[in-house]
Design a protein around this motif. Sequence first.
Motif, PDB file in Angstrom:
ATOM      1  N   GLU A 865     102.819-105.725  20.820  1.00  0.00           N
ATOM      2  CA  GLU A 865     103.960-104.969  20.313  1.00  0.00           C
ATOM      3  C   GLU A 865     104.279-105.267  18.850  1.00  0.00           C
ATOM      4  O   GLU A 865     105.223-104.716  18.300  1.00  0.00           O
ATOM      5  N   ASP A 866     103.531-106.145  18.254  1.00  0.00           N
ATOM      6  CA  ASP A 866     103.780-106.498  16.852  1.00  0.00           C
ATOM      7  C   ASP A 866     103.287-105.357  15.959  1.00  0.00           C
ATOM      8  O   ASP A 866     102.102-105.000  15.985  1.00  0.00           O
ATOM      9  N   ASP A 867     104.184-104.786  15.176  1.00  0.00           N
ATOM     10  CA  ASP A 867     103.845-103.673  14.286  1.00  0.00           C
ATOM     11  C   ASP A 867     103.859-104.072  12.814  1.00  0.00           C
ATOM     12  O   ASP A 867     103.727-103.211  11.944  1.00  0.00           O
ATOM     13  N   ALA A 868     104.015-105.355  12.522  1.00  0.00           N
ATOM     14  CA  ALA A 868     104.234-105.774  11.137  1.00  0.00           C
ATOM     15  C   ALA A 868     102.918-105.892  10.386  1.00  0.00           C
ATOM     16  O   ALA A 868     101.865-106.203  10.951  1.00  0.00           O
ATOM     17  N   CYS A 869     103.028-105.630   9.115  1.00  0.00           N
ATOM     18  CA  CYS A 869     101.939-105.848   8.163  1.00  0.00           C
ATOM     19  C   CYS A 869     102.569-106.458   6.922  1.00  0.00           C
ATOM     20  O   CYS A 869     103.242-105.770   6.153  1.00  0.00           O
ATOM     21  N   CYS A 870     102.370-107.762   6.775  1.00  0.00           N
ATOM     22  CA  CYS A 870     102.997-108.513   5.690  1.00  0.00           C
ATOM     23  C   CYS A 870     104.521-108.439   5.854  1.00  0.00           C
ATOM     24  O   CYS A 870     105.060-108.910   6.857  1.00  0.00           O
ATOM     25  N   CYS A 871     105.224-107.815   4.961  1.00  0.00           N
ATOM     26  CA  CYS A 871     106.688-107.803   5.017  1.00  0.00           C
ATOM     27  C   CYS A 871     107.257-106.515   5.597  1.00  0.00           C
ATOM     28  O   CYS A 871     108.471-106.384   5.746  1.00  0.00           O
ATOM     29  N   CYS A 872     106.417-105.548   5.887  1.00  0.00           N
ATOM     30  CA  CYS A 872     106.893-104.272   6.410  1.00  0.00           C
ATOM     31  C   CYS A 872     106.332-104.039   7.802  1.00  0.00           C
ATOM     32  O   CYS A 872     105.521-104.824   8.292  1.00  0.00           O
ATOM     33  N   GLU A 873     106.745-102.943   8.439  1.00  0.00           N
ATOM     34  CA  GLU A 873     106.311-102.607   9.790  1.00  0.00           C
ATOM     35  C   GLU A 873     105.774-101.184   9.826  1.00  0.00           C
ATOM     36  O   GLU A 873     106.431-100.268  10.326  1.00  0.00           O
ATOM     37  N   PRO A 874     104.573-100.968   9.303  1.00  0.00           N
ATOM     38  CA  PRO A 874     104.013 -99.607   9.316  1.00  0.00           C
ATOM     39  C   PRO A 874     103.424 -99.208  10.656  1.00  0.00           C
ATOM     40  O   PRO A 874     103.029 -98.058  10.841  1.00  0.00           O
ATOM     41  N   GLY A 875     103.319-100.165  11.601  1.00  0.00           N
ATOM     42  CA  GLY A 875     102.690 -99.869  12.882  1.00  0.00           C
ATOM     43  C   GLY A 875     101.205-100.179  12.837  1.00  0.00           C
ATOM     44  O   GLY A 875     100.696-100.828  11.911  1.00  0.00           O
ATOM     45  N   HIS A 876     100.489 -99.718  13.862  1.00  0.00           N
ATOM     46  CA  HIS A 876      99.047 -99.985  13.931  1.00  0.00           C
ATOM     47  C   HIS A 876      98.373 -98.851  14.657  1.00  0.00           C
ATOM     48  O   HIS A 876      99.007 -98.013  15.320  1.00  0.00           O
ATOM     49  N   LEU A 877      97.066 -98.799  14.540  1.00  0.00           N
ATOM     50  CA  LEU A 877      96.283 -97.771  15.203  1.00  0.00           C
ATOM     51  C   LEU A 877      96.293 -97.996  16.710  1.00  0.00           C
ATOM     52  O   LEU A 877      96.535 -99.113  17.186  1.00  0.00           O
ATOM     53  N   PRO A 878      96.044 -96.944  17.493  1.00  0.00           N
ATOM     54  CA  PRO A 878      95.997 -97.114  18.954  1.00  0.00           C
ATOM     55  C   PRO A 878      94.912 -98.106  19.356  1.00  0.00           C
ATOM     56  O   PRO A 878      93.802 -98.092  18.824  1.00  0.00           O
ATOM     57  N   HIS A 879      95.259 -98.984  20.290  1.00  0.00           N
ATOM     58  CA  HIS A 879      94.347 -99.991  20.844  1.00  0.00           C
ATOM     59  C   HIS A 879      93.878-100.996  19.802  1.00  0.00           C
ATOM     60  O   HIS A 879      92.871-101.688  20.013  1.00  0.00           O
ATOM     61  N   VAL A 880      94.586-101.118  18.713  1.00  0.00           N
ATOM     62  CA  VAL A 880      94.231-102.065  17.654  1.00  0.00           C
ATOM     63  C   VAL A 880      95.475-102.888  17.340  1.00  0.00           C
ATOM     64  O   VAL A 880      96.591-102.375  17.328  1.00  0.00           O
ATOM     65  N   LEU A 881      95.277-104.182  17.053  1.00  0.00           N
ATOM     66  CA  LEU A 881      96.386-105.053  16.713  1.00  0.00           C
ATOM     67  C   LEU A 881      96.852-104.781  15.287  1.00  0.00           C
ATOM     68  O   LEU A 881      96.102-104.283  14.443  1.00  0.00           O
ATOM     69  N   SER A 882      98.092-105.149  15.033  1.00  0.00           N
ATOM     70  CA  SER A 882      98.607-105.038  13.674  1.00  0.00           C
ATOM     71  C   SER A 882      97.988-106.116  12.789  1.00  0.00           C
ATOM     72  O   SER A 882      97.373-107.082  13.277  1.00  0.00           O
ATOM     73  N   CYS A 883      98.175-105.966  11.503  1.00  0.00           N
ATOM     74  CA  CYS A 883      97.585-106.914  10.552  1.00  0.00           C
ATOM     75  C   CYS A 883      98.174-108.305  10.740  1.00  0.00           C
ATOM     76  O   CYS A 883      97.444-109.309  10.720  1.00  0.00           O
ATOM     77  N   ASN A 884      99.474-108.404  10.926  1.00  0.00           N
ATOM     78  CA  ASN A 884     100.105-109.711  11.127  1.00  0.00           C
ATOM     79  C   ASN A 884      99.626-110.367  12.419  1.00  0.00           C
ATOM     80  O   ASN A 884      99.384-111.578  12.464  1.00  0.00           O
ATOM     81  N   ALA A 885      99.522-109.595  13.471  1.00  0.00           N
ATOM     82  CA  ALA A 885      99.071-110.153  14.751  1.00  0.00           C
ATOM     83  C   ALA A 885      97.636-110.647  14.654  1.00  0.00           C
ATOM     84  O   ALA A 885      97.307-111.742  15.137  1.00  0.00           O
ATOM     85  N   ALA A 886      96.776-109.842  14.019  1.00  0.00           N
ATOM     86  CA  ALA A 886      95.388-110.270  13.861  1.00  0.00           C
ATOM     87  C   ALA A 886      95.290-111.505  12.982  1.00  0.00           C
ATOM     88  O   ALA A 886      94.472-112.401  13.232  1.00  0.00           O
ATOM     89  N   PHE A 887      96.116-111.581  11.957  1.00  0.00           N
ATOM     90  CA  PHE A 887      96.100-112.749  11.069  1.00  0.00           C
ATOM     91  C   PHE A 887      96.566-113.996  11.815  1.00  0.00           C
ATOM     92  O   PHE A 887      95.957-115.073  11.696  1.00  0.00           O
ATOM     93  N   ASN A 888      97.635-113.879  12.582  1.00  0.00           N
ATOM     94  CA  ASN A 888      98.164-115.038  13.296  1.00  0.00           C
ATOM     95  C   ASN A 888      97.200-115.535  14.368  1.00  0.00           C
ATOM     96  O   ASN A 888      97.112-116.743  14.615  1.00  0.00           O
ATOM     97  N   LEU A 889      96.497-114.634  15.028  1.00  0.00           N
ATOM     98  CA  LEU A 889      95.543-115.050  16.052  1.00  0.00           C
ATOM     99  C   LEU A 889      94.388-115.843  15.467  1.00  0.00           C
ATOM    100  O   LEU A 889      93.797-116.686  16.157  1.00  0.00           O
ATOM    101  N   ARG A 890      94.040-115.594  14.232  1.00  0.00           N
ATOM    102  CA  ARG A 890      92.954-116.324  13.596  1.00  0.00           C
ATOM    103  C   ARG A 890      93.362-117.722  13.154  1.00  0.00           C
ATOM    104  O   ARG A 890      92.497-118.521  12.799  1.00  0.00           O
ATOM    105  N   TRP A 891      94.656-117.992  13.128  1.00  0.00           N
ATOM    106  CA  TRP A 891      95.132-119.304  12.718  1.00  0.00           C
ATOM    107  C   TRP A 891      95.722-120.052  13.905  1.00  0.00           C
ATOM    108  O   TRP A 891      96.794-120.638  13.827  1.00  0.00           O
ATOM    109  N   LEU A 892      94.980-120.017  15.004  1.00  0.00           N
ATOM    110  CA  LEU A 892      95.338-120.775  16.197  1.00  0.00           C
ATOM    111  C   LEU A 892      94.144-121.623  16.614  1.00  0.00           C
ATOM    112  O   LEU A 892      92.990-121.214  16.455  1.00  0.00           O
TER     113      LEU A 892
END
Length: 1340
Positions: A865-892
């Motif tokens: 449900e995360d729609d954020a990209c950096c400081c804004c929330e432009p949403g994401h493509l269907p069946h694809v994670l948002s930029c923030n979500a993808a970034f955070n998953l890589r730093w775990l």
Amino acid sequence: MGSQLVQTLRQGVWASLTGGWYHDPDQNTFNNSCHLYLWMFLLMLPLSLHLALPPTTMALSIYCTSVTIFFITIKMVNYRLHVMFDKGDVVPPSSLSDVIQGAENKSNASDSCLALFLKRHGLLHVNLVVYPVISCQLPPTRSARTGWRVDIQTAPSSASLHPAPPLFHLLSPLPSTPPINPYPSQIVDAGNQGQAVLRLSTANQSAGHYSNYSDSVSRTETACLARTSHSTSFLSALNSQCMEEDSIDESSETSTQEKPSRKLYYKLKLFPGKWVNILYDRLALLALLDRNQDVVENIAVVFLAFLVAFLGFILLNHGCFKDIWVFQFCVVIASCQYSLLKVRKGHNQIVAYSRAAYFCIFCGLIWILEQMLRRKDLPVSTVYGITIVLADALKFLRDILVGITYCFPITFLVGLFPQINTFMIYLLEQIDIHFFGGTAATGLHSAVYSIFRSLTALSLLYGFCFGALKEPWDEQHTPALFSGFCGLLVVLSYHLSGQSSDPTFDFNTLLYSAIVILYDLLLHLQKEILLSDLVVCSIAYILTFAITSSTVFLSLKVVLYALAGTVGFVTHYLVPQLRKHHPWLWISHPVLKSNEYSQFEPRDDAQLMWFERLYVGLLCFEKYVVYPAIILSALTNDGFSLSHRKKLGIHCDVLLMTVAGMKLLRASFCNPSFQFVTLIFTIVFFEFDCSRASETFLLDFFIMSIVFHKLSDLLHKLHFIMVYIAPWQIAWGSAFHAFAQPFAVPHSAMLLLQTFVTTLFYTPLSPFLGTFIPPGCDDNNLNSIFYEYLTRSLQHSLCGDLMLGRWGNYSSGDCFILASDYLNAFVHLIEIGNGLVTFQLRGLEFRGTYCQQREVEAITEGVEEDDACCCCEPGHLPHVLSCNAAFNLRWLAWEVTTTKYLLEGYSISENNAAIMLQVYDLRKLLITYYLKSIIYYLIHSLKLQTWIKDSSITEALVSYTKWHHIERDPAVFSVKIDEDYVHCLQGVTRASFCNVYLEWIQYCANKMEEPVDCDEDSPLVTLCYALSVLGRRSLGTASHNMSNSLESFLYGFNTLFKGDFRIATKDEWVFTDMDLLQKVVAPGVRMSLKLHQDHFTCLEETEEPAILYEAISNYKTSLVICHESDPAWRKAVLSSRDTLLTLRHMVDDGTDEYKIIMLYKRHLSFKVIKINKECVRGLWAGQQQELVFLRNRNPERGSIQNSKQALRNMINSSCDQPLGYPMYVSPLTTSYMGTHKQLRSIWGGPLSLDSIRTWLFSKWVRKDNLTSCNSGGNMEDVDCAGGSSSLSHNPNSITSQSLSLYQARPNRTSHANRQHAAGLAHQIFSTGERMLRMLNKCNI
């Protein structure tokens, strides 16, 4: 804080530098002086001999002989003194006056201290009479059976001897039989209800009188100072203050001479009939020297001391150490030898030998290198284009070892060397893994066993290979001896890869499980594996011999390489990525979903999917076809070239070929997950980048497998470091963090160097500290049974699920977390073999700390449900994670691999008993069910007729036969909770009881096969009435006669539920037969709780006798109701009973609750989280360093606080105690692929002669029968439709019919096996298979 720092510097830093010697202010001057002189002697002896005498054999002999005699003397005296304390005779002083006179100088301080302390506290006004007698418990005689008493006077009268007041009862009469204390000279705790007791004996006995009981005295010693109990702070303060006063005068004499109360003489026998009297005690001896338990341990210590002296002095003679380094080396020698005499080792005996053992290992290697460097013909070799001068390499290695030896004090100070047994396990394990293709070691015996079997196989293979490569052979003709070598290599590698590294793994598991049928199943499974290996190895040897005899491998290299790369890419990269929870950390859901992915609560086993079948097929094709073909091809080509041109010599070439072939084959059979990457890199690097540096393909592949293993560890370490120290991951608590972050750059550079070093030696990283967050509370350890059952479920399915790809890619040492609604289990994969997995499960708390809850939330929360990209929330493509979500998953440091992993377990539902029994009517209903359950169990008892006819019971129940008899106990019976209570009579009568329960008694009696008299005046009703009164009176007694109070009622009911019955005097007739309590009343209490729960769901139904009777009968067979402390509860859970019920008393953080716990066996859904294994190793090692070495006792230390990116709290809490606090830690458990039903359905089970014969009968004999049916003849003789005559004329039709019957009903057979023997028997064979084998034997 200052005292703790000084203690750490003294006992930690300085003792590590010197090998255990330090000045201990708690010890007397004699002990400290002896320790100092011992250490100085061990230091100056080798130094003075080396400086005074020439480096000859004579000097070496003098030093070694001196050290050996010195250690033999010390150990012999120490051993004899301890034997004297264990079995020697006690010699008392000649008279009491001698004792008083000898102790007068040193006892006044203690006496005055005692009087002064008592005066300060207002407990003493005038005189204090203390007799300084010694000898605490001498055997009693007829003339003296009591000891002296101390009288604390409260008036200025003279002292007298009479019983002491209760406040300070120091002395008491001696017992008739003296106790035997294994440590007689130690101070014993004689506290009794807050009173300290000190037993003394009359010392004015003659020597002749004492000789009458000298035999009994030889085993009887007691202390002469009373140690107070923990609850008596008064005596503790008294003891501590007196000890402080006594410590003033400890400069001239030992503690045994200073304190007369500790004087005790012992007989030390020197020769037969000759002895000396020793004035000493065991505590002083233990403070002076460590004790070695037996003769073998003493011999080992003397041998180690001799070996240290021999190797150390021989290196001094060889001139390996110069100038000031001679003194440093002598310090190292002294520290190693002193550690064998005195070291703070606690309960671990191995610590005392570790330093000396390491010294012997390093000095032995230095000596061997010195001997090799004396040779003049050391060769010069070129490997991978690098010229290696052996002399320079050996000299470099020697200098490194010498430098490490210099640094022994610092090395042991910082704890770089583990204890010697751990080091041997690590060394042997790494050798077996990297050179022989082993899996893992679970202990020292396992490591020795693994390396022994590998060396045995290597020696056998070496002979075949040497004979094949000794003479050159033609390219078109492979020698038969070389083909035999290849076949034997494949066979041994396959067999070794399928065997566990620990030969005793099953016995620990079986003792732990306590389930008899599991023992039979595992033994049967082991037999299956061995028979299967026999058949498979025979077939593999024949095929390998035939293929290597031809030239087929000379032209298939490119095809095999392309096939291995393609199959490996699809199997170990593409399919696992598509099955992940977030493929490539960009897609929001799995592409290849399991059937259970969209189900809320799956009720059946996980369905086998098409991609799982594909994965297993590709995996088996890769393990058993592709990589063996590649390695055999490399062996054939390299063998041909080495037979014509020896590169490193015939012996070295043969050894390298054998080792490389065995290692690569075993690694491919065990776990080929990363083999395709190593293979591709080897081909690309040595064919295109460094083609001139290549040796042989087999050796290149072997070297790259080791390099890639280290690179994988390095990447894991770097990933953990980057994730852990990333600035946006830090909890910025103050401005200091921002100021300190730039200054951490030099530390990061040092950390990078440390990362490379630890990767090279396969050791964990050092830890980091965290921030402070308040903790939560611990849970009840009764919940550990659920983790125990989870371990058993994983033992059945883990290996098969891993092979089906349900956990993603895996390797030895990987760590996973299984997270569900309330279960959070840490799973550590220890050993990965061919068809087996050894693992360990660690259960975390149900309701963990605040930090654990935050990390569990981080695991379970979704990022879709995360729609954020950096400081804004432009949403994401269907069946694809948002930029923030993808970034955070890589730093775990962890990743979710599976979201719906099913395991058989228990779902837990709990209800608050206080809410269910808050109203009086509900309590009345519970009592009614309680009595009806007692009646049910009484009538269904096999002893009913015996109890009715028992004369003693009949006589005791005479009063209950009278209709006018009234039970009027107001603390037991009440109109509020008793249905048969008569208000006007203020009690319960037989008439009122029959009015309520007679219908139920008659209904139960009519259900019995044998008729029972059940009218109103029958003995059965009398017995039921008496038991109903007994049951209610027991409840009232357990409730402290306060049944009207809810808290007391719950307490009493819980007491009865546990089986704790307090029987009143009126009800002692029940002791005639204890089965009346154990099999009638106790089950009635437990059944009533379940019936009371059912009342809320079906009120009208439970009021009908027929429905209630059927419900009790069903629950009696299908439901287990008992307390969790009852062994039946554990047995029921481990036996996979479907439904269980219990009542739990929970006291937590001031809350006092009673919970009704209901367990339902079903499939639990878990999330599988894979954790960076270097993160786990680093955090565990950090906890050990912080708690053990740095002695941080802060329960809220920063290193255990929550860290969502690394799951720091969950990882640290799962470590073994005392470092962590797991609720449950399983033993090492091995799972086999043969126990997985779905995997067995794919590959058909182990290959054996019986299975081959069964397959032949099913494929060919059945066709012959059908042919005979269609070939004409008498229809009466051949009735293929099922006529009985066909069975007599065609016995093969029996097999055909049994096969058709088995194939037509696979589901029923599988279901029956799952239900049989607590759900464990389905792992072996179905009933149809066993019947089929019996029929086949009959046909033979």
